[in-house]
Design a protein around this motif. Structure first.
Motif, PDB file in Angstrom:
ATOM      1  N   SER A  42      52.418   1.482  23.771  1.00  0.00           N
ATOM      2  CA  SER A  42      52.739   0.400  22.823  1.00  0.00           C
ATOM      3  C   SER A  42      53.854  -0.480  23.382  1.00  0.00           C
ATOM      4  O   SER A  42      53.802  -1.710  23.282  1.00  0.00           O
ATOM      5  CB  SER A  42      53.137   0.972  21.463  1.00  0.00           C
TER       6      SER A  42
ATOM      7  N   GLN B  51      54.608  -1.740  12.766  1.00  0.00           N
ATOM      8  CA  GLN B  51      54.979  -3.155  12.669  1.00  0.00           C
ATOM      9  C   GLN B  51      56.385  -3.287  12.080  1.00  0.00           C
ATOM     10  O   GLN B  51      56.779  -2.518  11.206  1.00  0.00           O
ATOM     11  CB  GLN B  51      53.972  -3.903  11.804  1.00  0.00           C
TER      12      GLN B  51
ATOM     13  N   SER C  83      53.213  -7.593  16.181  1.00  0.00           N
ATOM     14  CA  SER C  83      54.095  -6.427  16.260  1.00  0.00           C
ATOM     15  C   SER C  83      55.328  -6.625  15.384  1.00  0.00           C
ATOM     16  O   SER C  83      55.868  -5.678  14.819  1.00  0.00           O
ATOM     17  CB  SER C  83      54.531  -6.188  17.711  1.00  0.00           C
TER      18      SER C  83
END
Length: 470
Positions: free
Chosen positions: A214, A334, A303
């Protein structure tokens, strides 16, 4: 790919410049150069020169001199590709570059395909596949963080982790398979308790690598930041202030922004991709409604969501806006930052009372609030600091391995499934042949990353995205 071919390409960026570099690699590289290059010092032929040396002279075609150049010689196997390589530095006129390139092909070289030099380096064992992919990532790096991650991978940081894992697994699977040869004698060469410890260690490392994706993906492609809020909250003004240019149209008229506007900004080595969206409100305008629908889609994809509010808005409106945005967010990962804009229009004491972190947490359930004035460029630095806080860059700062490639991510997930089946089998006492099968599946997926196990289709898909000349 025919490795006996000698290939050539322009390795510098397209267009005119002060200089350009052409690369020639393969078994005939020195002989071809000998036929087109006249050295200023005529003491030795090209093939007799020492490796890793630089020579000044002239590229010529028959009786016509084309350009004065500098050539650099790299002899096999100590070169980027493992072949003999000649790099020709010439003047950067496009005509000169093309003239030399045509001359090289006339003398027996062929034009290189995208990424063919790096692909040869992989096929000749100079680097593994993950390192080869890191070459493309390093060329495409748009930030300091992306450069650091790609360079570490190119130097073998990721490969070393995988090689260590595979060697441990290979040792144990060989012992397990040896047991199968003595199945009738009921002997055990592989200590099951040690194997469980190893499998747990590998499971932990695989999870760590998978979780790093990520961060790695955000670093590689830029962190998407959606700027959302009601009409006339100052979203476009904020975008322009951050980018320090008039990127988005600003107007007092409600509903000015009807489409998505994107641009990137580098903040302390991290690339953020800002997305200005249509203001959220009830409207019968068909085009504006389409823009608002896009806004909600961007909330799901981003994000980080920066919710713009007006400092003059009532508490109920702010609470409702935060709740609405949270409802459209689709992941716990998020991050939501609430920006209270137009603080220059509100008394400082009232501002401090209403938008302290404690008061804001009681109102909205979040304490990530940044009061500022986008128009007056007041406290923009607080927002950039808050954006950086949302990214845990500790792995980069500590020089840890960070996964940035989607192909690696998928292979690691498959390897994790295999290692978890192995652990379950060990705990349930299943036979060695089933254990060996699960471990070999893990080895397969780890080998896919480094290229120890690969197919022409996989290699073709990887190297077709490289630039020509690399």
């Amino acid at each position: 790919m025919i490795l006996e071919d000698t290939i050539c390409a322009i390795s510098t960026a397209p267009g005119a410049g002060a200089i350009a570099v052409l690369r020639l690699a393969g078994p005939k590289a020195f002989n071809i150069t000998e036929n087109v290059f006249r050295p200023a010092a005529k003491n030795k032929s090209i093939t007799e020169q020492a490796p890793n040396t630089v020579h000044f002279g002239t590229i010529y075609d028959g009786e016509n001199d084309i350009d004065e150049v500098v050539i650099t010689l790299f002899k096999s196997p100590k070169s980027f590709t493992g072949d003999d390589i000649v790099e020709i530095s010439c003047h950067g006129a496009v005509f000169i570059q093309q003239k030399i390139l045509q001359l090289l092909t006339d003398k027996g070289a062929r034009l290189a395909k995208p990424g063919e030099f790096t692909q040869r380096s992989f096929l000749n064992g100079k680097m593994d596949l993950s390192q080869a992919e890191a070459v493309a990532d390093l060329i495409a790096a748009r930030s300091e963080a992306a450069r650091r991650v790609a360079l570490k991978q190119m130097k073998g940081g990721f490969s070393n982790e995988l090689i260590n894992l595979r060697s441990k697994l290979l040792e144990f699977t060989s012992l397990i398979e040896l047991e199968l040869d003595f199945s009738e004698e009921d002997v055990e060469f592989a200590d099951r308790s040690q194997l469980i410890d190893l499998v747990l260690e590998i499971e932990h490392l695989l999870k760590k690598l998978i979780d790093s994706f990520s961060l790695g993906n955000a670093i590689k492609n830029g962190i998407p930041v959606a700027i959302v809020g009601h009409t006339n909250a100052g979203k476009s003004t904020l975008l322009n202030a951050l980018l320090q240019e008039e990127r988005a149209l600003v107007s007092d008229v409600h509903g000015t922004t009807r489409d998505v506007i994107e641009d990137v900004m580098n903040i302390q080595g991290i690339t953020f991709r800002f997305i200005d969206t249509a203001g959220i409100r009830n409207t019968i305008d068909k085009v504006e409604s389409m823009g608002i629908a896009l806004t909600y889609n961007k909330i799901k994809q981003a994000s980080i969501i920066v919710l713009m509010m007006d400092a003059q808005d009532e508490d109920a409106k702010i609470h409702q806006a935060v709740s609405d945005v949270k409802r459209h967010m689709n992941s716990d990962k998020q991050q939501l930052i609430v920006v209270v804009n137009k603080t220059d229009l509100v008394d400082s004491e009232i501002l401090e009372k209403r938008f302290s972190k404690k008061a804001f947490r009681e109102l909205t359930g979040t304490d990530s609030v940044v009061p500022l004035s986008a128009k007056m460029h007041i406290h923009l630095d607080r927002l950039t600091s808050e954006l950086l806080k949302t990214m845990d860059t500790g792995a980069i700062d500590n020089d840890e391995v960070v996964v940035t490639n989607a192909r690696h991510y998928e292979a690691l997930k498959n390897a994790l499934e295999g290692i978890q089946r192995t652990l379950e089998g060990l705990q349930n006492g299943i036979s060695g042949d089933f254990l060996s099968q699960d471990i070999r599946e893990v080895l397969h997926y780890l080998g896919e990353i480094t290229g120890q196990i690969s197919t022409d289709e996989v290699l073709g898909n990887i190297f077709k995205n490289f630039c020509i000349g690399k």
